[in-house]
Design a protein around this motif. Sequence first.
Motif: not given
Length: 860
Positions: A385-397
Motif C-alpha cells: 500500500i505504501s508504494n501505491f499511496f506514495l505514487a499518488s502523493y508524488a503526482l499530487i505534488n
Amino acid sequence: VRCMLNIWGVMLFIRLSWIVGQAGIGLSVLVIGMATVVTTITGLSTSAIATNGFVRGGGAYYLISRSLGPEFGGAIGLIFAFANAVAVAMYVVGFAETVVELLKENGTLMVDEMNDIRIIGAITVVILLGISVAGMEWEAKAQIVLLVILIIAIGDFVIGTFIPLDSKKPKGFFGYKAEIFMENFGPEFRHEETFFSVFAIFFPAATGILAGANISGDLADPQSAIPKGTLLAILITTLVYVGIAVSVGSCVVRDATGNINNTIVTELTNCTTAACKLNYDFSSCPTGCQYGLMNNFQVMSMVSGFAPLISAGIFSATLSSALASLVSAPKIFQALCKDNIYPAFQMFAKGYGKNNEPLRGYLLTFLIALGFILIAELNVIAPIISNFFLASYALINFSVFHASLAKSPGWRPAFKYYNMWISLVGAILCCIVMFVINWWAALLTYVIVLGLYIYVTYKKPDVNWGSSTQALTYLNALQHSIRLSGVEDHVKNFRPQCLIMTGAPNARPALLHLVHAFTKNVGLMICGHVHMGPRRQAMKELSTDLAKYQRWLIKNKMKAFYAPVHAEDLRDGGQYLMQAAGLGRMRPNTLVVGFKKNWRQGDMRDVETYINLFHDAFDIQYGVVVIRLKEGLDISHLQGQDSKSPSSPLNLADQRLLDASTQFQKKQGKSNIDVWWLFDDGGLTLLIPYLITTKKKWKDCKIRVFIGGKINRIDHDRRAMATLLSKFRIDFSDIMVLGDINTKPKKENIAAFEEMIEPFRLHEDDKEQEVADKMKEDEPWRITDNELELYKTKTYRQIRLNELLKEHSSTANIIVMSLPVARKGAVSSALYMAWLEVLSKDLPPILLVRGNHQSVLTFY
C-alpha cells in the motif's frame, strides 16, 4: 474527523510499540517525522489544488486529472482506487489479528492463527460491504461514534502508563523509568528488519490524509474544509503518535517472559539490563519470550488501565478506516469510469439510487480486498500500500509544481501557503521513499503508471479539462517561437514551408497528402481557404469551419494548420494569406496550388486571378508549386463517398478521381521520382524530391535527374551535374542529359496546340484596328497574333517537353519539373495557361516547381 480516523488506524494500537522496540525511541520519532514531512507537503499541495476551482467527487483522481490532464489522472486514478481497495484488507487484517489474539488468550482458536485471521477477515469484510452499500448517511454517523471510542481508548492507555501494577511487571511493564528510556532509546533491529523496512510498515499509518478529499463530492464546502481538515488532522495525529511512541518506550522493556517467578532475590553480578535493576531476570530472553515490545503486538492493551477499551479502540480504528477505504475506492473508480478514459471499464460508471451509489465498484473493491485478506500478514500488506499511496502523493505534488510552472491564468488557488519548489521536493521525496521501502515494488509501480500513461496518450480520450499540460505546451511553443524570431535564416536550415490553397482541406486530399510527404515533421504546412460572398454569412462559416477542419486534419494525422480568410475574390484572399499567415520565423515561403483543370470551360477572369496569384507569390518572395493529377484533385462533389463502398455506383471518371485522391496514402514501392531540372531556381526543384524520399512510404523510390544539354557535350554535362549533386549530398540513381530538347515538336502536336488556343485568339490582323483595340481592352487575356509569333520558340519548347516527358517519365510515380514563368504583363493569361496545359497533360502526377531564386541547397 475523516482524516484523523483514517490516520489513527491499525498501526497506532498494534504496531507502534513493535516499531519502538525495533528502532528505539529516537529512530521511531524520526520514522514518524519523515512520514509527516511527506504527508504535510502533500497536504499543502492537496489544499492548493482543492481550492483552485470546484472539486467534484473522485478525490485525488479528480484533483490530479483536472490539473495534469487525463494521461496522469487516468494512471493515478486506477492506482489510487486499487491502493484504497488493498487498504481495506490491511485494516481488516489488523482487526482480525486482535480478535484472534483475544481468542488465543481464552484458548478458543478455531483452526490455527493464520486461518482464523482469514476466516474472521472474510466475515468482517462481508459485513462492511453491507454497511457501505446501505449508504453514506449511515456511514457518516458511524464515523463520529468511532472517533469518540478511539479518543477514549487513547486516554485509557495514557492513564494506564501511570498505574504500574505488580501483576504486569513480569510482562515487562514497569511504569516510567529513566533506565528503560535509556535502554530503549537506541535501535535493536532483529529478524532482518532495518530502519527502512520498519518505516515501510509504519508509513501506511500516515496515509489517511486524502480521506477528506476522497469524499469531496459529499462535502458542503470542499474549498475551505479540505485544507483546514487535512492540515489539522496531520498535526494532531503526529503529536499523538510521537507521544505514544515516547511513553511506551519509557515504560516497557523489549523482552519479558511473563513468568511471575523471575523476580530476583539475590543480587546478580553480570546483569546490566533495565529489568535487572528493577529486580526482574529476563536473561532467558529473547528466545521463547512472549512479552515485551518486541514480542507482543498487544502491548497497549497490557499497559492500559482497562484492556477491553483498547480492544474497542482497535476495533473502531480498524473498522472505521476499512469503511472509509471501502467507500472511497469505488467512488474514485466510478469518477474515473465516468470520464471514459478506459472504455473497457465503462460498466463501472453506472450508479444506483438517489445518491448514484457505485454498487458495481463496491463489489469489485470487495473482491480485491478479499484477495489480499487471504495473505493474512499485516507486515506483508503494508509495504504494498505504501508504494501505491506514495505514487499518488508524488503526482499530487508534481501537479502543483507543474501548474505553477505553466503559469496558466486559470491556476490561482485560494490557499496561498504552498510553494512550487517545495511541492517538487515533495514529489522527489515520495519517489525516493518508494525505492527505499521496496525497490522492486517501486519499479513495478513506475512501470504500471508509465504503461497506463502511454495507453491514455495513445488513445487520446476526447476530453478537455484545461490541464496544466496544455498550458505548459503553449508556454513552450510561445517561448521557442519568440527565441526563433531572433535568429537569422540560414541556407542550411531552409525548409519548404507551404501555404496550400486547398479550400476545404477534405476537398483535395491528394494535394494535402503529397505536400505532407515533404513537409511532415520538417516544415510548416498551412491549408489556406478563401471564403467569398456576403461578409456576415462568411464570418459564420469561418468560425464553424475552423474547429471542424482543424479536427479533420488531426484525425487524419496531418501535421498542418487550417487558415480561413474572408475576401472579395481569390486573389485578395491569396494575398492576405501570403502576407499574414504564420508566426515569426514559422511563416510560409512556398505557395502550393492545384492545376486549374477546367480553365477552358470557365470564366477567363478566374484564370486571370489564378495566374496573378503566381505573380503575387513571386513579388512576396515565395516559391511556387503547381500540382497536377490527370484525373483532377477536387473531390468535393463526391463528399461522403468511400472509395471502397460508394453509396451509389459512380461513373468511371468519378471512380478514377476517387481512387487517385488516395494514391499518396499508400506505400509507393520501388519506383522513380523523375526530376526535370531545366534551369536553376535556387534548388527547390531538387530539395522537394529529396525530402519526399526521406519518408517511410517513399523510401524505396529512386531519384532520376533529367537535364537539357548539347549533343556534343553530353558526357561533360552529366559529369558536371553528378559533381553538383554529390556536393549537395543528394542520392540519385541516374542522370539523363537530353541532347534533343530543342528539336522541333511533331506536326500533329503543334496542330493540336493551335486547335486548343483557337477560341482564345484575338486575330487582330483580320479585324479593323479600332475593333481589335477595343476587344483587347475588354478581354486582356486574349492571345494576339504578334504575341504568338514572338513566343513561338517557347511554345514549341513546352510541346517538345511534353513529348520527352511521355517518352522518358510515363512510368514514374511522380515528376518534379521546373515551372515555366512568363514576365508579368508580357504574356496573355490564355497563352500561359495553354503552355502549362500542353506541358503537363496525360502524365503521371506532376509538380511544376519554381523557387524564388534564393538558394535553398548548401554545399557545407
